[in-house]
Design an enzyme around this catalytic site. Sequence first.
Site, short mmCIF file in Angstrom:
data_model
loop_
_atom_site.label_atom_id
_atom_site.label_comp_id
_atom_site.label_asym_id
_atom_site.label_seq_id
_atom_site.Cartn_x
_atom_site.Cartn_y
_atom_site.Cartn_z
N GLU A 23 51.43 88.59 21.42
CA GLU A 23 51.10 88.67 22.85
C GLU A 23 51.03 90.14 23.29
OE1 GLU A 23 50.25 87.17 25.50
OE2 GLU A 23 50.61 85.01 25.28
N ARG A 42 62.53 83.28 30.85
CA ARG A 42 62.35 84.62 30.28
C ARG A 42 61.14 85.30 30.91
NH1 ARG A 42 57.85 84.91 27.19
NH2 ARG A 42 57.18 83.11 25.94
N ASN A 80 57.57 86.91 30.96
CA ASN A 80 56.34 86.63 30.23
C ASN A 80 55.37 87.79 30.46
OD1 ASN A 80 54.91 84.86 28.47
ND2 ASN A 80 53.62 84.26 30.17
N ASP A 137 60.25 75.01 29.26
CA ASP A 137 59.68 73.66 29.40
C ASP A 137 58.48 73.63 30.33
OD1 ASP A 137 61.65 72.61 27.72
OD2 ASP A 137 63.04 72.26 29.39
N ASN A 173 50.67 84.23 33.83
CA ASN A 173 50.17 84.83 32.61
C ASN A 173 49.28 86.04 32.89
OD1 ASN A 173 50.20 84.76 29.71
ND2 ASN A 173 50.26 82.55 29.86
N ASP A 213 45.03 82.07 28.80
CA ASP A 213 46.27 82.79 28.50
C ASP A 213 46.13 84.23 28.99
OD1 ASP A 213 48.68 83.73 27.36
OD2 ASP A 213 48.50 82.38 25.66
#
EC number: 3.1.1.17
Length: 307
Positions: free
Chosen positions: A19, A107, A109, A127, A159, A215
């Site tokens: 990433e 967390r 991202n 989740d 994202n 993404d």
Amino acid sequence: MTGGIEIDAVVESRTDLGESPVWDERTQRLYFIDINGQTIHIWNNKSKSHDHITMPEMVGTIILAPNEEQLVVALTRTIVLLDLKSRKPVGDPLFTVPEEHGVDKMRFNDGKAAPGGAVIIGRMHADWRKGAPGRLYKIDLRTKQWEEILSPDEVGLPNGMAWDVKKQTMYFVDTYKSCIWEFRTDDRGVPVKSGSGVYEKREIVKVSQEEGIPDGMTIDRMMNLWVALADGGAVASYNPVSGKQLVKVKLPVNKPTACTFGGAFMEQLFVTTRVEKGESAPEHWGALLSVKNPGISGAAGAYIASL
């Protein structure tokens, strides 16, 4: 090569969850991460050499610092300044998320420096596929001032981000909702509130399940968006005004995760990828890919102005 498009595997890094590709034009380095592997990868485009730094926990994203020998690193809950020579954090954390904003299964991202240097960064829940929401923040790491742009009621999986400075617009991917939004910003690229006191967003692109999952994202010199289509095996370009797909480049992997422009002339679209298992797994899973599309190039991204 397909139709003049060149696709190469630059680093066979075998990332479990590659990433956050970040190009530093000052050093001609491309940084990217393996979130699950707790690793920062460094590709030197001049010497064609690859190095990596192991971190003590998951790395959510990386952002260029004012000093080219440092990186701003978002870990699970904290943001630290990493010295690339010693490979250790410098001083105390730059920012720590309050416990009331979620600790378990949450967390950092994707996140980037806005054109004016502030950090726009999201947090996600493990989740998320089951509908567990995330959050989106703007943070001034110098003054420690921060604010939530999108609450859990407003965003699923925060994202990719990109900016059109002239239009004072920020583009933003919500992976869970499979869409790209646009926000109005101030002249520093930070989203601004409307007269009603909220951060208003407008959906400009909806990605179908057949195309894949949107993404990571970047923008080219023509101000068209480039998005990694996870599970779609491609990167695609969209016109942010019409919302129409302009170009779709099939990749030699099924799970691309993020993309950014780089290279000596900003002519390479670097694409990170993730693990793929089984007998049918493609040869280059987990690699850092380079896509060259004739006539298409990007602009250098921003870095944090001061710390």
